[in-house]
Design an enzyme around this catalytic site. Structure first.
Site, PDB file in Angstrom:
ATOM      1  N   MET A  30       0.781  -1.219   0.118  1.00  0.00           N
ATOM      2  CA  MET A  30      -0.017   0.154  -0.073  1.00  0.00           C
ATOM      3  C   MET A  30       0.790   1.214   0.072  1.00  0.00           C
ATOM      4  O   MET A  30       0.263   2.386  -0.086  1.00  0.00           O
ATOM      5  CB  MET A  30      -0.871   0.004   1.379  1.00  0.00           C
ATOM      6  N   GLY A  31       1.972   1.000   0.400  1.00  0.00           N
ATOM      7  CA  GLY A  31       2.849   2.452   0.518  1.00  0.00           C
ATOM      8  C   GLY A  31       4.362   2.211   0.016  1.00  0.00           C
ATOM      9  O   GLY A  31       4.846   0.936  -0.411  1.00  0.00           O
ATOM     10  N   VAL A  88       8.406   3.341   1.684  1.00  0.00           N
ATOM     11  CA  VAL A  88       8.933   3.753   3.160  1.00  0.00           C
ATOM     12  C   VAL A  88      10.272   4.298   2.690  1.00  0.00           C
ATOM     13  O   VAL A  88      11.080   3.736   1.995  1.00  0.00           O
ATOM     14  CB  VAL A  88       9.020   2.675   3.838  1.00  0.00           C
ATOM     15  N   LYS A 133       6.183   6.117   6.096  1.00  0.00           N
ATOM     16  CA  LYS A 133       5.551   5.647   5.052  1.00  0.00           C
ATOM     17  C   LYS A 133       4.316   6.511   4.419  1.00  0.00           C
ATOM     18  O   LYS A 133       3.686   7.112   4.984  1.00  0.00           O
ATOM     19  CB  LYS A 133       5.083   4.287   5.752  1.00  0.00           C
ATOM     20  N   ASP A 151      -2.042  -9.713   7.000  1.00  0.00           N
ATOM     21  CA  ASP A 151      -1.095  -9.662   5.967  1.00  0.00           C
ATOM     22  C   ASP A 151       0.409 -10.106   6.695  1.00  0.00           C
ATOM     23  O   ASP A 151       1.384  -9.588   6.309  1.00  0.00           O
ATOM     24  CB  ASP A 151      -0.954  -8.252   5.303  1.00  0.00           C
TER      25      ASP A 151
END
Length: 525
Positions: free
Chosen positions: A1-2, A4, A22, A115
């Site tokens: 999703m991101g 870092v 992040k 996850d």
């Protein structure tokens, strides 16, 4: 999703300290549900304080992109460690028990991770040769007490296919035992050296999680000489029915501790190295003499050895909940573990490499697991596709309605009927990118363009290919743009070079645009 980045907190008291920042991927920042999920990640992580979980320090929004600031930890991901093969079983159990300690704390706060995988498990070396686990990324976390604000649609699977529990793969309700399944997959990977289910197609992997029994660890890795107790514990964690798994993270941790591998001195030493130093202060008064409480640094070498021996003898008898309390009470020492290395997603010089390894141009002709998917996926019957031939417009309509998994099944059946259809490969690429499976999407796009070069004018294909210049798909995306799209992608590349929120995408798009611009136009400019 991101993505870092390593950052520096200039406003912290005392010397500036390193932090991890992040950002939500810019491609997702315009999707309201995903922004809500990212904000919820901040909320979730603020509720969790445990030695085996990375803590959140701050959060905010920059140029419309949400971000959060976390403790910066130096170490390696479990993925990096597993690249060299299976781990000694005592070490694997020690790591799994630390993961379970963090998971137990999260579950106690009403939070599922959903996850858990080696990428999200960071191993930090301690100053006495041990290692401490830090669990990262609660981006898919779900608050157990907040069902009314669930952000996912029923029937839509979220997570990482290789480590996803059967109920999660089916889009069904999840529970604490969903996380325990993922821990079981990670433990299997650690002791066997590979995951229990492997296939090139993500959908095929999901189907295996739902339907196939894993090869028992003892049979899959005979050289490891695993005990029957450890083999049974892993198989139980991987049960298809959640009711057949462990009831809690604490129960699973106790079971692993009771195995021969868990009782070995190597396992205790790895699990106890850091906690032993913390608990040493609690028992020092009885060991140092003179009736006083001495700081650890004030003890003599002999006294420290006595503390370590005592802690080693008693620690494995302490139940997990008590041990967590002791660790939490003394966790002020964790700041000493902060160091100088970042979990950054890519090397700085990655932009300059020309050894692009593009997708297999023939891969679109063979979707692994397609036959299995077409025959067994329940949505095929739910939508009536079994009674009539699949049609491309059925798939496009499903994609337009957000039913991506169902669309993929239709496209798989179409591939069986027309294995060399460029349109099927194109729409599979579109569907995979909707699922954020960029590697698979690029492979399908490459196959579609090999079959029909004129598809290079497809705007969605161009947008997806340029967006994939982000980590970690930059190399295959660059290869696809250079070898297949060429100058047809110039407009999209120039747009991304101006407006992409991710600076890496901006930089890479600008460089590619410059390389693809005809020499005559360059000279004129």
């Amino acid at each position: 999703m991101g993505v870092v980045y390593k950052g520096v907190d200039l406003e912290s008291s005392g010397a500036a300290r390193a932090v991890a920042v992040k950002f939500l991927h810019d491609a997702l920042a315009g999707v309201p549900d995903l922004v809500k999920r990212f904000r919820r990640e901040v909320e979730v992580m603020r509720r969790l304080t445990h030695p085996n979980l990375v803590g959140v320090l701050d959060s905010g929004v920059s140029a419309g992109v949400p971000y959060l600031v976390m403790d910066f930890q130096a170490g390696r991901s479990l993925t990096e460690v597993l690249e060299r093969g299976a781990l000694p079983p005592p070490r694997a159990i020690a790591l799994a028990r630390q993961v379970l300690a963090g998971v137990a704390h999260a579950h106690g706060q009403g939070v599922l991770h959903r996850d858990l995988k080696p990428d999200n498990i960071l191993l930090i070396p301690t100053d006495d040769g041990g290692e401490q686990v830090k669990i990262l990324d609660f981006g898919l976390a779900k608050l157990l007490d907040d069902e009314g604000t669930q952000l996912t649609n029923t029937g839509f699977a979220l997570g990482t296919p290789a480590y996803m529990a059967p109920e999660q793969a089916k889009g069904q309700p999840t529970s604490e035992r969903t996380d325990l399944y993922s821990v079981g997959v990670v433990l299997y990977h650690m002791v066997v050296g590979r995951r229990p289910f492997v296939a090139e197609s993500p959908m095929a992997v999901l189907r295996m999680h739902m339907d196939d029994a894993p090869v028992a660890p003892r049979k899959a890795a005979p050289d490891q000489k695993l005990s029957a107790a450890l083999d049974a514990a892993i198989v139980r964690a991987l049960a298809k029915d959640p009711r057949d798994r462990f009831t809690s993270a604490e129960e699973m941790a106790r079971t692993l501790a009771a195995t021969p591998e868990g009782q070995s001195r190597a396992s205790k030493r790895r699990l106890g190295s850091r906690a032993g130093r913390k608990m040493g202060a609690l028992v020092a008064i009885g060991l140092a003499g003179a009736g006083g409480l001495f700081a650890w640094s004030q003890l003599t070498r002999v006294q420290k050895q006595r503390v370590r021996r005592t802690v080693s003898d008693v620690q494995h008898r302490i139940e997990v909940p008590v041990k967590q309390q002791l660790e939490g009470a003394a966790d002020a020492t964790r700041d000493a573990l902060r160091a100088l290395r970042s979990p950054t997603p890519a090397k700085a010089n990655d932009d300059d490499g020309d050894d692009d390894s593009g997708p297999d141009p023939h891969a679109s002709d063979r979707t692994p697991g397609a036959e299995l998917e077409a025959a067994s996926h329940p949505s095929a019957h739910a939508h009536g596709h079994a009674a009539r031939p699949a049609r491309l417009k059925d798939a496009t309509r499903l994609i337009a309605n957000g039913k991506i998994d169902d669309a993929i099944q239709v496209l798989y059946r179409l591939r069986e009927q027309t294995p060399h259809s460029a349109e099927v490969a194109l729409w599979l690429g579109h569907a995979y990118f909707r699922k954020m499976w960029r590697t698979d999407g690029l492979r399908e796009y490459d196959g579609a363009l090999a079959l029909r070069p004129s598809l290079k004018t497809d705007r969605e294909l161009q947008r997806d290919a340029v967006a994939a210049l982000d980590d970690p798909t930059a190399r295959p995306a660059r290869a696809l743009i250079r070898k297949r799209l060429g100058t047809s992608a110039l407009a999209e590349l120039r747009r991304a070079a101006r407006t992409a929120k991710n600076p890496k995408v901006q930089k890479r798009a600008a460089r590619l645009a410059a390389q693809l611009t005809p020499a005559r136009r360059k000279k004129h400019r």
